[in-house]
Design an enzyme around this catalytic site. Structure first.
Site, PDB file in Angstrom:
ATOM      1  N   SER A 125     106.091  18.240  45.940  1.00 20.17           N
ATOM      2  CA  SER A 125     106.238  18.275  44.487  1.00 20.17           C
ATOM      3  C   SER A 125     104.892  18.246  43.774  1.00 20.17           C
ATOM      4  O   SER A 125     103.869  17.857  44.342  1.00 20.17           O
ATOM      5  CB  SER A 125     107.092  17.098  44.027  1.00 20.17           C
ATOM      6  OG  SER A 125     108.369  17.120  44.631  1.00 20.17           O
ATOM      7  N   VAL A 126     104.909  18.644  42.516  1.00 22.72           N
ATOM      8  CA  VAL A 126     103.717  18.599  41.674  1.00 22.72           C
ATOM      9  C   VAL A 126     103.265  17.136  41.539  1.00 22.72           C
ATOM     10  O   VAL A 126     104.068  16.271  41.178  1.00 22.72           O
ATOM     11  CB  VAL A 126     104.027  19.185  40.278  1.00 22.72           C
ATOM     12  CG1 VAL A 126     102.800  19.096  39.371  1.00 22.72           C
ATOM     13  CG2 VAL A 126     104.511  20.622  40.402  1.00 22.72           C
TER      14      VAL A 126
END
Length: 398
Positions: free
Chosen positions: A71-72
């Site tokens: 994920s970011v």
């Protein structure tokens, strides 16, 4: 001579950049400065490992989204802040991914426990391998359908999902302590928001929600996607309970008639977010969907450009739709863009004016978000706008 930055320097630079955009609890900041994200992404160069972007770790051939990704980092930090894990908490993670998030959780709950589950054997093995290599052998990794949770280590003080969830399974209720926190990327009416929910008996009550995007969990099928043209360059995404006529919508768009356009009274600046329009609309209108328009369709001028082509809120009723638009007028220095609606079909005028009413309602109080209460589907409905799913009932109130 310039020196190549080290992993530590790049990691601290990334965390500094995140802190410039939002405040983080000291515990979350410390964890993100400690855990080496690059060690969970072997083969990726250091600069990319410490860029604020998602990284695909397993493709999903033939599908528009990967099967699993890292994920970011700024979204990871935001969700950890929402979880509010304490040092002795027992936490369950749904979606092991690279193992990076589980390592961060292990730093936060140093005297508690972390269990992470993933349905994909390759992903689970990757997480186990990287956690072992970085000194987090005590994290439990289980290869399993995340919808089942991990009852062997329950109950949990916190559950965090790192995959998009459309409906909350009863198994998670059974495994979350009363007073515990559930953080998940919840999907409803075409949007995804990271929602922090605290359990109070048979109710989960929101403590905040923020826009995000995640790969959907495997095993939930309540979301539908339908092409609206032969080239599949225009699509509508909707929930199974909504009155959407994909064939009728396709026929409506194929007439070639220009859109009916209705401006709202709301203006925004170039960097000013307006995703709250979508959230506001879902709190009172069951016709809200997501319209997706590809660059190819825009080049062919098949329809009026949506505000955000890949994900704009739309109101759909049978074979008619209205969706959000943004137009540069340049008559206002601070807010040169006007929001509005473009609509097609026999109910175009009605839907456009309904959408504009939602836009103007948002404009009167742009920062307020609705309160979300989630209860088991079998429980009695509460006051507010209700969205019923097979295992849960979502109630939104302002």
């Amino acid at each position: 001579m310039s020196q190549t930055p080290t992993a530590d320097q790049l990691r601290n630079r990334l965390v500094d950049a995140i802190l410039a955009e939002r405040r983080l609890p000291a515990t979350v900041e410390r964890a993100m400065r400690t855990v080496p994200r690059d060690a969970f992404l072997p083969g990726l160069d250091l600069e990319s490992a410490y860029t604020d972007q998602a990284v695909t770790i397993k493709d999903n051939p033939g599908k528009p989204l990967p099967l699993s990704c890292a994920s970011v980092p700024s979204i990871v930090a935001m969700m950890l802040e929402q979880l509010g894990a304490r040092t002795a908490d027992d936490v369950l993670e749904i979606g092991a991914g690279t193992g990076y998030n589980a390592a961060l959780l292990a730093e936060l709950v140093a005297h508690g426990s972390v269990t992470t589950v993933d349905i994909d054997p390759d992903v689970a093995l990757h997480a186990r391998t990287r956690l072992n290599a970085t000194g987090y052998e005590h994290v439990t990794v289980i290869e399993r359908d995340g919808l089942l949770g991990a009852p062997e280590n329950a109950p949990y003080d916190g559950i965090i999902a790192t995959v998009g969830v459309w409906d909350i399974p009863a198994t998670w209720w059974d495994q979350l302590k009363d007073g515990g926190r559930l953080v998940l990327p919840l999907r409803w009416r075409g949007q995804t928001r990271s929602v922090a929910l605290t359990r109070h008996g048979n109710a989960l009550v929101s403590q905040g929600m923020e826009l995000c995007g995640f790969v959907p969990i495997i095993g939930q099928h309540g979301e539908k996607t339908s092409p609206l043209n032969a080239d599949d360059t225009i699509r509508v995404h909707y929930d199974e309970d909504q009155d959407v006529d994909p064939d009728g919508l396709a026929a409506t768009l194929q007439t070639g008639k220009p859109a009916l356009e209705v401006p709202s009274a709301q203006r925004v600046g170039g960097e000013e977010p307006f995703d709250g329009v979508w959230l506001r609309t879902t709190a009172g209108d069951d016709r809200v969907c997501r319209l997706e328009v590809t660059p190819q369709a825009l080049q062919q001028e098949l329809l009026r450009r949506p505000a955000i082509p890949v994900r704009s809120p739309a109101i759909v009723d049978g074979n008619s739709l209205a969706y959000l638009t943004i137009t540069r007028e340049g008559t206002h220095a601070e807010r040169p863009f006007r929001l509005g609606a473009a609509a097609y079909g026999p109910q175009a005028e009605e839907l456009a004016r309904d959408l504009v009413a939602h836009i103007d309602a948002w404009g009167s109080d742009r920062l307020t978000v609705p309160r979300m209460t989630i209860t088991p589907a079998a429980d009695a409905a509460t006051a507010g706008h209700v969205i019923t799913k097979p295992e849960s009932r979502i109630t939104l109130t302002y």
